[in-house]
Design a protein around this motif. Structure first.
Motif, short mmCIF file in Angstrom:
data_model
loop_
_atom_site.label_atom_id
_atom_site.label_comp_id
_atom_site.label_asym_id
_atom_site.label_seq_id
_atom_site.Cartn_x
_atom_site.Cartn_y
_atom_site.Cartn_z
N PHE A 92 1.49 -1.21 -14.88
CA PHE A 92 1.99 -0.06 -15.62
C PHE A 92 1.41 1.25 -15.08
CE2 PHE A 92 3.24 -2.38 -19.81
CZ PHE A 92 4.19 -3.09 -19.09
N ILE A 93 0.14 1.20 -14.66
CA ILE A 93 -0.44 2.42 -14.10
C ILE A 93 0.29 2.80 -12.82
CG2 ILE A 93 -2.50 3.39 -12.98
CD1 ILE A 93 -4.21 1.98 -15.00
N VAL A 94 0.54 1.80 -11.97
CA VAL A 94 1.19 2.10 -10.69
C VAL A 94 2.63 2.58 -10.93
CG1 VAL A 94 2.06 1.11 -8.53
CG2 VAL A 94 -0.25 0.56 -9.33
N TYR A 95 3.35 1.87 -11.79
CA TYR A 95 4.78 2.18 -11.93
C TYR A 95 5.03 3.37 -12.86
CZ TYR A 95 9.78 1.67 -12.49
OH TYR A 95 11.13 1.92 -12.51
N TYR A 96 4.37 3.40 -14.00
CA TYR A 96 4.60 4.50 -14.95
C TYR A 96 3.60 5.64 -14.80
CZ TYR A 96 7.46 1.04 -17.39
OH TYR A 96 8.41 0.10 -17.70
N GLY A 97 2.36 5.30 -14.40
CA GLY A 97 1.29 6.30 -14.41
C GLY A 97 1.22 7.16 -13.16
N LEU A 98 1.31 6.51 -12.00
CA LEU A 98 1.12 7.26 -10.77
C LEU A 98 2.14 8.38 -10.55
CD1 LEU A 98 -0.20 4.70 -8.13
CD2 LEU A 98 -1.44 6.35 -9.52
N PRO A 99 3.38 8.26 -11.05
CA PRO A 99 4.29 9.41 -10.91
C PRO A 99 3.70 10.71 -11.48
CG PRO A 99 5.53 7.49 -11.54
CD PRO A 99 4.08 7.09 -11.57
N ASP A 100 2.83 10.59 -12.50
CA ASP A 100 2.15 11.77 -13.04
C ASP A 100 1.35 12.48 -11.97
OD1 ASP A 100 3.13 11.10 -15.44
OD2 ASP A 100 1.19 10.74 -16.43
N LEU A 101 0.87 11.70 -10.99
CA LEU A 101 0.07 12.29 -9.91
C LEU A 101 0.92 12.56 -8.69
CD1 LEU A 101 -3.08 9.98 -10.13
CD2 LEU A 101 -2.56 12.04 -11.44
N GLY A 102 2.24 12.46 -8.86
CA GLY A 102 3.13 12.75 -7.75
C GLY A 102 3.41 11.57 -6.85
N LEU A 103 2.98 10.37 -7.26
CA LEU A 103 3.23 9.18 -6.45
C LEU A 103 4.27 8.33 -7.16
CD1 LEU A 103 -0.35 8.04 -5.43
CD2 LEU A 103 1.50 8.54 -3.84
N THR A 104 5.51 8.38 -6.70
CA THR A 104 6.54 7.60 -7.38
C THR A 104 6.96 6.44 -6.50
OG1 THR A 104 7.28 9.61 -8.46
CG2 THR A 104 8.79 7.73 -8.50
N PHE A 105 6.96 5.26 -7.09
CA PHE A 105 7.36 4.06 -6.35
C PHE A 105 8.59 3.46 -7.00
CE2 PHE A 105 2.70 4.23 -5.88
CZ PHE A 105 2.63 4.32 -4.50
N SER A 106 9.41 2.80 -6.16
CA SER A 106 10.51 2.00 -6.72
C SER A 106 9.90 0.81 -7.44
CB SER A 106 11.42 1.52 -5.60
OG SER A 106 10.75 0.54 -4.83
N ARG A 107 10.72 0.11 -8.24
CA ARG A 107 10.22 -1.07 -8.95
C ARG A 107 9.61 -2.07 -7.99
NH1 ARG A 107 15.05 -0.07 -12.11
NH2 ARG A 107 14.25 0.47 -14.17
N MET A 108 10.38 -2.38 -6.92
CA MET A 108 9.92 -3.39 -5.99
C MET A 108 8.62 -2.95 -5.32
SD MET A 108 11.67 -6.02 -6.17
CE MET A 108 11.22 -6.96 -4.73
N ALA A 109 8.58 -1.69 -4.89
CA ALA A 109 7.38 -1.20 -4.22
C ALA A 109 6.18 -1.29 -5.15
CB ALA A 109 7.58 0.24 -3.75
N ALA A 110 6.39 -0.88 -6.42
CA ALA A 110 5.28 -0.94 -7.39
C ALA A 110 4.81 -2.38 -7.56
CB ALA A 110 5.73 -0.38 -8.73
N ALA A 111 5.78 -3.32 -7.61
CA ALA A 111 5.41 -4.73 -7.76
C ALA A 111 4.62 -5.22 -6.55
CB ALA A 111 6.67 -5.58 -7.96
N PHE A 112 5.12 -4.91 -5.36
CA PHE A 112 4.42 -5.33 -4.14
C PHE A 112 3.01 -4.78 -4.09
CE2 PHE A 112 8.71 -5.68 -1.77
CZ PHE A 112 8.80 -7.02 -2.10
N ILE A 113 2.89 -3.46 -4.35
CA ILE A 113 1.59 -2.80 -4.24
C ILE A 113 0.61 -3.38 -5.25
CG2 ILE A 113 0.36 -0.62 -4.62
CD1 ILE A 113 2.93 0.75 -3.51
N THR A 114 1.07 -3.48 -6.51
CA THR A 114 0.14 -3.94 -7.55
C THR A 114 -0.28 -5.38 -7.32
OG1 THR A 114 1.40 -2.54 -9.04
CG2 THR A 114 -0.25 -3.96 -10.03
N LEU A 115 0.71 -6.27 -7.12
CA LEU A 115 0.37 -7.67 -6.90
C LEU A 115 -0.51 -7.81 -5.67
CD1 LEU A 115 3.83 -9.37 -7.57
CD2 LEU A 115 1.76 -9.63 -8.96
N GLY A 116 -0.17 -7.06 -4.62
CA GLY A 116 -0.92 -7.16 -3.37
C GLY A 116 -2.35 -6.68 -3.50
N MET A 117 -2.51 -5.51 -4.09
CA MET A 117 -3.87 -4.97 -4.21
C MET A 117 -4.71 -5.80 -5.17
SD MET A 117 -3.57 -0.85 -3.88
CE MET A 117 -5.34 -0.67 -3.81
#
Lengths: 227, 216, 256
Positions: free
Chosen positions: A73-98
């Motif tokens: 949720f932080i990556v997908y909903y939260g990071l756009p607040d800081l100007g980092l917007t990811f697509s659903r898939m990208a957010a999933a890849f990044i979060t699961l991966g990290m």
């Protein structure tokens, strides 16, 4: 009875198959991203100077100390607040991966430490630099030692991906949710999905065990059991 | 600054989620502990049928994502009894954790040297007495480190009951996020709370591990 | 025989946490010379060897390898170590590599030899230690004595100017000691310059040109084996030699 089962499977089959494919894709990419983060983090923790060591430690502790879903949720909903917007898939890849990377880092660190300092000393004694010793002597052994733990992580990854439907990624769970809503038979759908996960996990387990047996080196499997 | 004030105002609301999260975790861990010890004992000392049952349960549950277990139990229970999502979710987590805990305790039981059972039988204890008074107490201590790991996992997995509408930390964070339109701060705050909870849990369990360590 | 000084050590000091382990040691080793260091445990013998190839940094003192001062601040330690072979008490064979690969990895990765060239030389080094038939075996499949012989071949593969042996037979079962000492004796006969820390008095007496007796981080006395064994200058040397021959018995595997 059999007819209705066939009809049922025909109705939900294609959707679930799409879901399975996406689930596997998520698993593989997440593991790869995890490796990309995990291995350097482990090396930084063992061999790094103070700076890299603390950064690696902070990364590992933060990702292991908070729920995956919160991270998602932080990556997908939260990071756009800081100007980092990811697509659903990208957010999933990044979060699961990290997230996986943090756990992988600990497996690799354990394995590197299990290799023992004598190997490093002997490598330095024949004139290898620290980098060479890590690359040619320590890592090849550590990776074999880490293989059982890593394989478990790889198999478990299939299950861990099951939360990304909550940011509307249409993986196996995502499809299940849609189908459950469409046909009003959630118990059957989720039991079917549970069965599919069991099959996927069983197949993945079989694959990693086969690889483990292939990769065995005399003497190194003993170490695995000890640690 | 209005957002931040909103957030500060809603922070106590977020904090009360801690109680629910801890409640879910404790119920799940207790259920899982009871189930885990039972299954592990069956697997090591049971007859063929109970061994098979315990092994199969563990194998199947561990192959299914926890969130799927939560959904299935939620819908199954809803069909028969009127159980709150809180209890339904906690029990689902407990049933799942039971499978993992059974592996923890099985490993621990098997690590207790065989001579212990023999010595207990030699002084005239029955098998079940030997298990209860000699093997299990030692196994419990050996199980503390892997069990701590499982406890931390259950604490984090308690966030999954969010999906069936339990107002634990994450669900409340989502609400705060919707009210303040500050998802980063809302979910970030949730993350900080979870981090603190896992940190404290780990420290407490580390302490227990040191306190009850026995030399073998 | 014109003899060049291979190793020169001057006033070497090393302390660990305020305990001085080496207290100002100086000695030289000439080309083709075999020097054995003996002395009680905890005397700093192993530390001395580790200081010589800079695996441990000495606190004070200077070391020359041939004409090069390797303790100089700008020394490239990795390059220095290529010229100093080291054999460890616990072998430290690379567990993931076969015997042959253990010998060749330094050649290909450090000396940048071509694989086929390294393979050839690797087999030759294994031949020298009598283990050609074990080339494809992994360390776990070798006996302790065989492991140590591979470790010797690994060090030899780098064409060292001097070989350091750190109690090479201490971790071995008694029946495996002989094969390792035989290989070392053969090396000595071939003219390898060697510095050996060992408790094998048979080897010291029969193979070495000079024995250094160390105690409490310092050299007590040194000289040809005959002199040290039969006519030592100091009572401490006599005591130690008497004790160690009692302890290890009269058998002398080095002569086998």
């Amino acid at each position: 009875m059999l007819d209705s089962l066939v009809i049922y499977l025909q109705r939900i089959g294609p959707d679930l198959l799409q879901g399975v494919i996406l689930t596997l894709e998520l698993t593989v990419v997440a593991l790869a991203v995890g490796l990309l983060f995990g291995l350097p983090a482990a090396l930084a923790r063992v061999y790094g100077g103070r700076g890299p060591r603390s950064i690696a430690l902070a990364y590992i502790e933060i990702f292991r100390g908070t729920p995956l879903l919160v991270q998602l949720f932080i990556v997908y909903y939260g990071l756009p607040d800081l100007g980092l917007t990811f697509s659903r898939m990208a957010a999933a890849f990044i979060t699961l991966g990290m997230n996986s990377g943090a756990y992988q880092a600990e497996y690799f660190r354990g394995a590197i430490q299990a290799v023992g300092s004598g190997q490093m000393v002997a490598a330095r004694a024949i004139g290898m630099s620290q980098m060479q010793a890590i690359r040619y002597i320590v890592l090849p052994q550590a990776l074999r030692l880490a293989l059982p733990a890593w394989s478990n992580e790889a198999v478990s990854m299939i299950k861990y991906t099951a939360v990304v439907f909550l940011i509307a990624v249409p993986d196996l769970m995502g499809k299940a949710k849609i189908l459950a809503g469409r046909y009003f038979n959630p118990i059957e759908i989720y039991l079917t999905v549970a069965l599919i996960y069991i099959v996927l996990v069983a197949a993945a387990t079989w694959i990693v065990r086969t690889v483990e047996i292939k990769m065995q080196t005399p003497g190194l499997e003993l170490e695995v059991e000890r640690h | 600054m209005g957002f931040l004030q909103d957030l500060l105002r809603l922070f106590p609301y977020l904090l009360t989620g801690i109680g629910i999260t801890i409640g879910v975790t404790v119920i799940a861990l207790t259920t899982g502990f009871t189930l885990g010890v039972l299954l592990a004992t069956l697997r090591v000392y049971g007859g063929p049928a109970s061994r098979w049952f315990a092994a199969t349960y563990s194998l199947i549950i561990r192959a299914v994502p926890v969130i799927v277990v939560i959904f299935i139990l939620f819908f199954v229970i809803a069909r028969f009894v009127d159980l709150s999502p809180f209890l339904s979710g906690s029990i689902a987590l407990g049933l799942a954790s039971g499978a993992y805990q059974s592996e923890v305790f099985r490993g621990a039981i098997l690590s207790v040297p065989g001579g212990q059972m023999m010595a207990a039988r030699a002084i005239g204890m029955s098998r079940s007495k030997a298990i209860r008074y000699i093997v299990l107490p030692q196994a419990m201590r050996l199980a503390i480190p892997p069990w701590s790991n499982e406890a931390a996992i259950v604490l984090k997995d308690s966030s999954l009951v969010y999906v069936i509408g339990v107002a634990e930390i994450l669900r409340r964070a989502e609400y705060v996020s919707a009210r303040t339109l500050q998802p980063f701060l809302a979910f970030g705050a949730a993350a900080v709370i979870y981090f603190a909870l896992t940190f404290i849990t780990n420290r407490v369990l580390d302490y227990l591990e040191r306190r009850y360590k026995i030399l073998m | 025989m014109s003899e060049q000084t291979i190793l020169r050590i001057e006033n070497l000091h090393k302390a660990f946490q305020n305990t001085e382990v080496i207290k100002g040691i100086s000695f030289e080793i000439q080309e083709r010379e075999v020097v054995v260091i003996i002395g009680p445990s905890g005397t700093g013998k192993s530390t001395l060897l580790r200081c010589i190839n800079l695996l441990t940094r000495p606190d004070m003192g200077r070391i020359w390898l041939e004409d090069l001062e390797i303790t100089a601040p700008n020394t490239k330690v990795d390059q220095v170590r290529q010229h100093i072979g080291m054999v460890f008490q616990d072998f430290n064979l690379f567990n993931h590599l076969t015997a042959l690969q253990n010998v060749t990895i330094g050649m290909t990765k450090v000396l940048k030899m071509k694989p086929d060239e390294a393979h050839q030389k690797g087999m030759w080094e294994l031949e020298r230690v009598g283990l050609v038939d074990k080339a494809e075996s992994y360390p776990a499949q070798l006996s302790g004595g065989q492991k140590q012989r591979v470790a010797i071949a690994r060090a030899l593969g780098m064409n060292p100017s001097v070989m350091l042996f750190d109690e090479p037979t201490s971790a071995l079962d008694p029946e495996l000691i002989g094969e390792v000492l035989n290989v070392m004796q053969k090396l000595a006969e071939e003219g390898m310059t060697m510095l050996v820390v060992t408790h094998e008095m048979g080897f010291a007496r029969e193979v070495s040109d000079r024995i250094i007796f160390m105690e409490n981080g310092d050299i007590v006395e040194q000289g040809p084996p005959k002199k040290l064994f039969y006519n030592p200058e100091f009572e401490r040397t006599r005591d130690f030699l008497w004790k160690i021959t009692e302890l290890y018995g009269k058998q002398e595997p080095g002569e086998a």
